[in-house]
Scaffold this motif. Structure first.
Motif, PDB file in Angstrom:
ATOM      1  N   GLU A 183       1.566  -4.943   3.280  1.00 21.99           N
ATOM      2  CA  GLU A 183       2.749  -5.566   3.551  1.00 21.99           C
ATOM      3  C   GLU A 183       3.712  -4.798   4.774  1.00 21.99           C
ATOM      4  OE1 GLU A 183       5.107  -5.986   0.184  1.00 21.99           O
ATOM      5  OE2 GLU A 183       3.565  -7.102  -0.919  1.00 21.99           O
ATOM      6  N   ASP A 184       4.225  -5.483   5.979  1.00 18.41           N
ATOM      7  CA  ASP A 184       4.918  -4.899   6.998  1.00 18.41           C
ATOM      8  C   ASP A 184       6.185  -4.648   6.552  1.00 18.41           C
ATOM      9  OD1 ASP A 184       5.480  -3.792   9.437  1.00 18.41           O
ATOM     10  OD2 ASP A 184       5.364  -5.646  10.351  1.00 18.41           O
ATOM     11  N   GLU A 185       6.517  -3.630   5.976  1.00 21.26           N
ATOM     12  CA  GLU A 185       7.947  -3.319   5.316  1.00 21.26           C
ATOM     13  C   GLU A 185       7.876  -1.838   5.273  1.00 21.26           C
ATOM     14  OE1 GLU A 185       8.301  -3.669   0.752  1.00 21.26           O
ATOM     15  OE2 GLU A 185       8.188  -5.690   1.947  1.00 21.26           O
ATOM     16  N   PRO A 186       9.425  -1.298   5.735  1.00 18.80           N
ATOM     17  CA  PRO A 186       9.478   0.245   5.477  1.00 18.80           C
ATOM     18  C   PRO A 186       9.303   0.388   4.089  1.00 18.80           C
ATOM     19  CG  PRO A 186      11.681  -1.129   5.887  1.00 18.80           C
ATOM     20  CD  PRO A 186      10.652  -2.028   6.020  1.00 18.80           C
ATOM     21  N   ALA A 187       8.936   2.026   4.315  1.00 21.57           N
ATOM     22  CA  ALA A 187       8.634   2.612   2.932  1.00 21.57           C
ATOM     23  C   ALA A 187       9.915   2.962   2.263  1.00 21.57           C
ATOM     24  CB  ALA A 187       7.855   3.952   3.493  1.00 21.57           C
ATOM     25  N   ASP A 188       9.992   3.097   0.963  1.00 22.93           N
ATOM     26  CA  ASP A 188      11.322   3.557   0.323  1.00 22.93           C
ATOM     27  C   ASP A 188      11.738   4.847   0.780  1.00 22.93           C
ATOM     28  OD1 ASP A 188      12.776   3.375  -2.386  1.00 22.93           O
ATOM     29  OD2 ASP A 188      12.409   5.301  -2.150  1.00 22.93           O
ATOM     30  N   ALA A 189      13.022   4.738   1.037  1.00 24.79           N
ATOM     31  CA  ALA A 189      13.592   5.787   1.957  1.00 24.79           C
ATOM     32  C   ALA A 189      13.790   7.106   1.150  1.00 24.79           C
ATOM     33  CB  ALA A 189      15.001   5.469   2.143  1.00 24.79           C
ATOM     34  N   ALA A 195       8.305  13.021   0.707  1.00 26.27           N
ATOM     35  CA  ALA A 195       7.032  13.164   1.311  1.00 26.27           C
ATOM     36  C   ALA A 195       6.946  13.881   2.482  1.00 26.27           C
ATOM     37  CB  ALA A 195       6.462  11.563   1.520  1.00 26.27           C
ATOM     38  N   THR A 196       8.039  13.583   3.346  1.00 30.48           N
ATOM     39  CA  THR A 196       8.176  14.324   4.487  1.00 30.48           C
ATOM     40  C   THR A 196       8.658  15.793   4.358  1.00 30.48           C
ATOM     41  OG1 THR A 196       9.069  12.363   5.529  1.00 30.48           O
ATOM     42  CG2 THR A 196       9.524  14.427   6.667  1.00 30.48           C
ATOM     43  N   GLN A 197       9.268  16.387   3.478  1.00 26.38           N
ATOM     44  CA  GLN A 197       9.450  17.487   3.002  1.00 26.38           C
ATOM     45  C   GLN A 197       8.051  18.137   2.649  1.00 26.38           C
ATOM     46  OE1 GLN A 197      12.570  18.852   0.153  1.00 26.38           O
ATOM     47  NE2 GLN A 197      14.168  17.738   1.354  1.00 26.38           N
ATOM     48  N   LEU A 198       7.311  17.510   1.900  1.00 26.27           N
ATOM     49  CA  LEU A 198       5.830  18.032   1.328  1.00 26.27           C
ATOM     50  C   LEU A 198       5.154  18.367   2.671  1.00 26.27           C
ATOM     51  CD1 LEU A 198       4.057  18.446  -1.000  1.00 26.27           C
ATOM     52  CD2 LEU A 198       3.482  16.114  -1.008  1.00 26.27           C
ATOM     53  N   VAL A 250       1.537   7.822 -12.910  1.00 28.31           N
ATOM     54  CA  VAL A 250       2.156   6.631 -12.907  1.00 28.31           C
ATOM     55  C   VAL A 250       3.607   6.597 -12.045  1.00 28.31           C
ATOM     56  CG1 VAL A 250       3.689   5.364 -14.726  1.00 28.31           C
ATOM     57  CG2 VAL A 250       1.577   6.445 -15.382  1.00 28.31           C
ATOM     58  N   ASP A 251       4.312   7.661 -11.794  1.00 25.80           N
ATOM     59  CA  ASP A 251       5.201   7.855 -11.086  1.00 25.80           C
ATOM     60  C   ASP A 251       5.150   8.445  -9.718  1.00 25.80           C
ATOM     61  OD1 ASP A 251       8.744   8.072 -11.759  1.00 25.80           O
ATOM     62  OD2 ASP A 251       7.886   7.881 -10.029  1.00 25.80           O
ATOM     63  N   LEU A 252       4.994   7.688  -8.473  1.00 30.32           N
ATOM     64  CA  LEU A 252       4.616   8.453  -7.207  1.00 30.32           C
ATOM     65  C   LEU A 252       5.820   9.311  -6.852  1.00 30.32           C
ATOM     66  CD1 LEU A 252       3.195   8.588  -4.644  1.00 30.32           C
ATOM     67  CD2 LEU A 252       4.447   6.548  -3.885  1.00 30.32           C
ATOM     68  N   MET A 253       7.115   9.205  -7.340  1.00 28.66           N
ATOM     69  CA  MET A 253       8.140   9.911  -6.983  1.00 28.66           C
ATOM     70  C   MET A 253       8.213  11.371  -7.876  1.00 28.66           C
ATOM     71  SD  MET A 253      11.081  10.836  -5.434  1.00 28.66           S
ATOM     72  CE  MET A 253      12.159   9.771  -5.044  1.00 28.66           C
ATOM     73  N   GLU A 254       7.707  11.217  -8.894  1.00 22.61           N
ATOM     74  CA  GLU A 254       7.398  12.500  -9.709  1.00 22.61           C
ATOM     75  C   GLU A 254       6.356  13.291  -9.277  1.00 22.61           C
ATOM     76  OE1 GLU A 254       9.316  13.722 -11.981  1.00 22.61           O
ATOM     77  OE2 GLU A 254       8.084  15.355 -12.543  1.00 22.61           O
ATOM     78  N   ALA A 255       5.114  12.469  -8.869  1.00 24.71           N
ATOM     79  CA  ALA A 255       4.008  13.307  -8.211  1.00 24.71           C
ATOM     80  C   ALA A 255       4.126  14.092  -7.187  1.00 24.71           C
ATOM     81  CB  ALA A 255       2.915  12.309  -7.914  1.00 24.71           C
TER      82      ALA A 255
END
Length: 293
Positions: A183-189, A195-198, A250-255
């Motif tokens: 899907e061509d849509e921006p990633a969740d902000a 992810a950028t900080q990581l 299960v939770d990408l944000m938590e990972a």
């Protein structure tokens, strides 16, 4: 073992010709390899060139055949192929220069070291090396090696020059059919911020020695343990650890948060959303088997 040149000829820049040798930059025997053994007899499996109805044949009788429509082959004699005159068989001419970052990584194939053949060639060799380094450019040209004309890029490498063979444009498969379903849509902000900080926290200079081939190491340990065990089956030479699987995330944000925390970074000030769909469960990958020699 001393390195053997895979190509000898002239590196040419305009009117300047430099006698050089090209050596493979990789080591073919650096990883564990196996021979195929016939279990019941314990003998090594051999491969013979055969023809249906005739059995084994003499390699001197083999010709090159180009497949035609209608189950036919156009036969070419070795001397006909050798008669094709290519300047690139003995000359590697630099015909164009591009920026060091202009060639997409997708096009790179295999690296080789380029060295001058004698002291007389060293002066011009150093000039080309230093000029490429000062200009921040990569030289492009073609040479015939191992029966094929290769597109090549050459650049400074330490005290010498590194040549890398490149794929031709028609050898690269289009990614569009594979990526078109994404899907061509921006990633969740919020996810993007963490992810950028990581990535920032884990950014460091490249050091190839920091990475090990764990599969090769495990194979060598297994082989050594089996070698010391007298009960391990053996055969005469004759004539001639899987990685542990982690829990499903299960939770990408938590990972991402846990990864950032483990790397010593501070978590972004992100408020968790009221509802979030769980990430799709990744499919388990089958364990890789060691390649047969």
């Amino acid at each position: 073992m001393a390195s053997r040149a895979v190509w000898k000829g002239q590196l040419r820049l305009s009117l300047v010709s430099i006698a050089v040798e090209i050596h493979s930059a990789t080591q073919p025997g650096a990883r564990v390899s196996f021979r195929q053994i016939h279990g019941p007899s314990g003998k090594a499996v051999k491969y013979e060139k055969t023809v249906p109805g005739m059995g084994p044949i003499d390699t001197a009788d083999i010709l090159k055949g180009y497949e035609l429509p209608g189950d036919e082959y156009l036969l070419l004699q070795p001397e006909e192929i050798d008669a094709i005159k290519l300047e690139t068989k003995k000359t590697f001419e630099l015909v164009q220069f591009v920026g060091v970052d202009e060639i997409p990584p997708l096009y790179y194939d295999k690296p080789y070291y380029v060295v001058p053949t004698d002291e007389l060639a060293e002066d011009a060799y150093r000039v080309v090396r230093d000029a490429l380094r000062k200009a921040g450019k990569v030289g492009l040209g073609q040479l015939t090696m191992r029966g094929k004309e290769a597109l090549c890029a050459i650049r400074p490498c330490g005290d010498g020059l590194l040549m890398e063979t490149l794929y031709y444009a028609d050898e690269i498969r289009s990614a569009a059919p594979l990526f078109s379903q994404i899907e061509d849509e921006p990633a969740d902000a919020d996810l993007l911020a963490v992810a950028t900080q990581l990535i920032d926290r884990k950014t460091a200079p490249f050091d190839a020695k920091a990475f090990k081939d764990h599969y090769d190491i495990a194979l060598r340990e297994l082989i050594e343990a089996k070698r010391k065990n007298k009960k391990t089956p053996r055969s005469a030479a004759g004539e001639d650890a899987a990685r542990p699987k982690g829990e499903n995330v299960v939770d990408l944000m938590e990972a991402l948060r846990q990864s950032l925390k483990a790397s010593g970074g501070k978590e972004a000030d992100v408020k968790p959303k009221a509802t979030r769909k769980p990430a799709a469960k990744p499919a388990a990958k089958p364990a890789r088997k060691p390649k047969s020699a």
